[in-house]
Design an enzyme around this catalytic site. Structure first.
Site, PDB file in Angstrom:
ATOM      1  N   HIS A   1       0.881  -1.192   0.000  1.00  0.00           N
ATOM      2  CA  HIS A   1       0.000   0.000   0.000  1.00  0.00           C
ATOM      3  C   HIS A   1       0.913   1.235   0.000  1.00  0.00           C
ATOM      4  O   HIS A   1       1.762   1.364  -0.887  1.00  0.00           O
ATOM      5  CB  HIS A   1      -0.907  -0.106   1.224  1.00  0.00           C
TER       6      HIS A   1
ATOM      7  N   HIS B   1      -1.802  -2.519  -9.556  1.00  0.00           N
ATOM      8  CA  HIS B   1      -2.869  -2.006  -8.696  1.00  0.00           C
ATOM      9  C   HIS B   1      -4.019  -3.004  -8.676  1.00  0.00           C
ATOM     10  O   HIS B   1      -4.295  -3.646  -9.691  1.00  0.00           O
ATOM     11  CB  HIS B   1      -3.375  -0.645  -9.208  1.00  0.00           C
TER      12      HIS B   1
ATOM     13  N   ASP C   1       2.234   5.799  -6.610  1.00  0.00           N
ATOM     14  CA  ASP C   1       3.414   5.923  -5.755  1.00  0.00           C
ATOM     15  C   ASP C   1       4.712   6.087  -6.539  1.00  0.00           C
ATOM     16  O   ASP C   1       5.696   6.612  -6.012  1.00  0.00           O
ATOM     17  CB  ASP C   1       3.531   4.694  -4.845  1.00  0.00           C
TER      18      ASP C   1
HETATM   19  N1  COA Z   1       5.736  -6.372  -9.940  1.00  0.00           N
HETATM   20  C1  COA Z   1       5.760  -7.532 -10.582  1.00  0.00           C
HETATM   21  N2  COA Z   1       4.663  -8.259 -10.854  1.00  0.00           N
HETATM   22  C2  COA Z   1       3.492  -7.768 -10.440  1.00  0.00           C
HETATM   23  C3  COA Z   1       3.385  -6.553  -9.771  1.00  0.00           C
HETATM   24  C4  COA Z   1       4.568  -5.850  -9.515  1.00  0.00           C
HETATM   25  N3  COA Z   1       4.552  -4.678  -8.862  1.00  0.00           N
HETATM   26  N4  COA Z   1       2.097  -6.309  -9.482  1.00  0.00           N
HETATM   27  C5  COA Z   1       1.403  -7.332  -9.965  1.00  0.00           C
HETATM   28  N5  COA Z   1       2.238  -8.218 -10.538  1.00  0.00           N
HETATM   29  C6  COA Z   1       1.882  -9.464 -11.201  1.00  0.00           C
HETATM   30  C7  COA Z   1       1.757 -10.583 -10.183  1.00  0.00           C
HETATM   31  O1  COA Z   1       2.985 -11.224  -9.938  1.00  0.00           O
HETATM   32  C8  COA Z   1       0.756 -11.468 -10.864  1.00  0.00           C
HETATM   33  O2  COA Z   1       1.410 -12.120 -11.937  1.00  0.00           O
HETATM   34  P1  COA Z   1       1.107 -13.645 -12.297  1.00  0.00           P
HETATM   35  O3  COA Z   1      -0.345 -13.646 -12.685  1.00  0.00           O
HETATM   36  O4  COA Z   1       2.052 -13.927 -13.386  1.00  0.00           O
HETATM   37  O5  COA Z   1       1.373 -14.406 -11.030  1.00  0.00           O
HETATM   38  C9  COA Z   1      -0.206 -10.473 -11.506  1.00  0.00           C
HETATM   39  O6  COA Z   1       0.571  -9.308 -11.767  1.00  0.00           O
HETATM   40  C10 COA Z   1      -1.392 -10.107 -10.620  1.00  0.00           C
HETATM   41  O7  COA Z   1      -0.891  -9.603  -9.396  1.00  0.00           O
HETATM   42  P2  COA Z   1      -1.620  -9.707  -8.018  1.00  0.00           P
HETATM   43  O8  COA Z   1      -0.605  -9.557  -6.926  1.00  0.00           O
HETATM   44  O9  COA Z   1      -2.523 -10.888  -7.960  1.00  0.00           O
HETATM   45  O10 COA Z   1      -2.539  -8.447  -8.068  1.00  0.00           O
HETATM   46  P3  COA Z   1      -3.220  -7.776  -6.827  1.00  0.00           P
HETATM   47  O11 COA Z   1      -4.432  -7.104  -7.329  1.00  0.00           O
HETATM   48  O12 COA Z   1      -3.396  -8.692  -5.670  1.00  0.00           O
HETATM   49  O13 COA Z   1      -2.064  -6.771  -6.400  1.00  0.00           O
HETATM   50  C11 COA Z   1      -0.785  -4.983  -5.777  1.00  0.00           C
HETATM   51  C12 COA Z   1      -2.085  -5.429  -6.445  1.00  0.00           C
HETATM   52  C13 COA Z   1      -0.782  -3.481  -5.668  1.00  0.00           C
HETATM   53  C14 COA Z   1      -0.696  -5.581  -4.365  1.00  0.00           C
HETATM   54  C15 COA Z   1       0.415  -5.460  -6.616  1.00  0.00           C
HETATM   55  O14 COA Z   1       0.333  -4.928  -7.917  1.00  0.00           O
HETATM   56  C16 COA Z   1       1.759  -5.119  -5.976  1.00  0.00           C
HETATM   57  O15 COA Z   1       2.228  -5.843  -5.095  1.00  0.00           O
HETATM   58  N6  COA Z   1       2.383  -3.990  -6.409  1.00  0.00           N
HETATM   59  C17 COA Z   1       3.638  -3.543  -5.808  1.00  0.00           C
HETATM   60  C18 COA Z   1       3.356  -2.738  -4.553  1.00  0.00           C
HETATM   61  C19 COA Z   1       2.765  -1.397  -4.876  1.00  0.00           C
HETATM   62  O16 COA Z   1       3.279  -0.662  -5.710  1.00  0.00           O
HETATM   63  N7  COA Z   1       1.701  -1.046  -4.128  1.00  0.00           N
HETATM   64  C20 COA Z   1       1.039   0.237  -4.260  1.00  0.00           C
HETATM   65  C21 COA Z   1      -0.311   0.086  -4.867  1.00  0.00           C
HETATM   66  S1  COA Z   1      -1.045   1.652  -5.194  1.00  0.00           S
END
Ligand code: COA
Length: 379
Positions: free
Chosen positions: A225, A264, A315
């Site tokens: 987050h 996201h 971010d």
């Molecule tokens: N880097 C690399 N791969 C990413 C990624 C990232 N930042 N965000 C998503 N992915 C990939 C996942 O590995 C997954 O790939 P796969 O299907 O090959 O396994 C796919 O995209 C879906 O990701 P998932 O984690 O299931 O999506 P989510 O909706 O649960 O996650 C976040 C959303 C924000 C938690 C996730 O994008 C993340 O961890 N981002 C980094 C942290 C961040 O910047 N947070 C701020 C959000 S505003």
């Protein structure tokens, strides 16, 4: 044990509608983020954070006279209770900045005359105090970490300019203050994001606004987050050299690492806040003659698009912008918190006005039917 999950069960509550709100609308299908009817990017370009805070709290944009009163109230409320400053000064040096922020807010709660009054009027008064005092706490945390004494707020300066002054000891150039203010607007509100939701859960038990905000700060801290803005700059500083972007990304993705500042839960094509954050970072880079961090950030964005088709989130360029204006990475997430204060407190007011305890259910997956064994007989 075979577990029967109910129809519609969604891990992480993905896509689950958990309430209604008149504060914010997010429509990823049309790349829209709307605060009380107004496009957030338009507010970020044309309004000031204080106007947007008023809009979120009161449901309408202020007139000139209303804004003047509101700004005066915020300006008067910037000063911290002396006890809060004493506590912040006495914290161990290794205290996490977001923990120090929670402690600072908790100290303010002990001085607030309306803690347990949940009327809309009392909640609005508390919200204004929190919006006004949080920048003073964050700036004090920043300076104390550097071994410097906190600086008192300057009533002549705007909300954003005063914060930057309290951090650096220098009045910022108007262009920097306005750009910083815009980042705060883009951070101000975002529907039922994790930290707002945790504030809602806390306030739905009829706990007070400060306690709900302390819950929200703990939730925002996580790297999935708000912690991602600090994580994003750490990634860029680790890569350092634009020529290394491709190999760094390939290695990180091969290890299934999440790259901070990308992806996201709701926005899959574009985070609607990112384009304007990027403009702010780009303009700043051009103004100060940066040829390193902004071009590196663009290169990483392109590599992530090519490799995973995952766009940068709010971010990412916020972190680049804060870095370019000389802020230390440790306070990027506290800055997010001080901006989101307007959103959190607006939602808490809305929750208290129509409260129903938030209490979901879960499916049990543990053992059943075990026979109790007295302590003495347990092996
Ligand atoms: N880097 C690399 N791969 C990413 C990624 C990232 N930042 N965000 C998503 N992915 C990939 C996942 O590995 C997954 O790939 P796969 O299907 O090959 O396994 C796919 O995209 C879906 O990701 P998932 O984690 O299931 O999506 P989510 O909706 O649960 O996650 C976040 C959303 C924000 C938690 C996730 O994008 C993340 O961890 N981002 C980094 C942290 C961040 O910047 N947070 C701020 C959000 S505003």
């Amino acid at each position: 044990m075979a577990v029967q999950l109910p129809d519609g069960y969604k891990p992480g509550l993905e896509g689950v509608v958990a309430g209604t709100t008149g504060i914010c609308e997010i429509d990823p299908a049309i790349d829209a983020l709307i605060y009380r009817g107004y496009a957030a990017y338009e507010l970020a370009q044309q309004a000031l954070y204080s106007e947007v805070a008023y809009l979120l709290l009161y449901g309408k944009l202020p007139t000139v006279a209303e804004l003047e009163v509101f700004r005066d109230e915020l300006t008067r409320e910037r000063v911290l209770p002396p006890f809060a400053l004493k506590v912040l000064k006495s914290l161990p040096k290794k205290t996490l900045p977001m923990t120090a922020l929670q402690i600072g807010i908790a100290c303010c709660q002990t001085y607030d005359p309306d803690v347990e009054n949940y009327s809309v009027e009392a909640n609005l008064a508390k919200a204004k105090r929190l919006i006004a005092k949080t920048p003073t706490i964050v700036a004090a945390i920043s300076r104390l970490r550097d071994g410097k004494p906190p600086i008192a707020p300057d009533p002549k300066l705007s909300h954003a300019a005063n914060f930057l002054y309290m951090v650096t000891g220098k009045e910022p150039e108007p262009v920097v203050a306005k750009a910083f203010d815009s980042t705060m607007i883009l951070y101000a509100e975002h529907g039922y994001n994790a930290s707002t939701f945790s504030a809602l859960v806390t306030s739905s038990t009829l706990s007070d606004m400060h306690s709900a905000v302390v819950s929200a700060i703990g939730t925002l801290r996580g790297s999935l987050h708000g912690g991602a803005n600090r994580g994003a700059i750490e990634v860029l500083l680790k890569i350092r050299d634009a020529k290394k972007v491709e190999s760094w990304v390939a290695k990180a993705l091969a290890k299934k690492e999440k790259i901070m500042g990308f992806g996201h839960r709701i926005y899959k094509n574009i985070d609607t806040r990112t384009p304007y954050m990027k403009v702010l970072a780009e303009e700043t880079a051009r103004r100060i003659g940066d040829t390193k961090i902004y071009p590196l950030a663009v290169k990483l964005e392109e590599a992530m698009k090519r490799e995973k088709n995952i766009p940068p989130n709010v971010d990412y360029y916020a972190a680049v912008f804060y870095y370019l204006i000389g802020l230390k990475k440790e306070i990027y997430t506290p800055i997010f918190a001080m901006a989101r204060m307007a959103g959190w407190t607006s939602h808490i007011i809305e929750q208290h006005a129509h409260n129903r305890l938030i209490r979901p259910e879960c499916v049990y997956t543990g053992p059943r039917g075990l026979s109790f064994v007295p302590l003495i007989d347990r092996k």
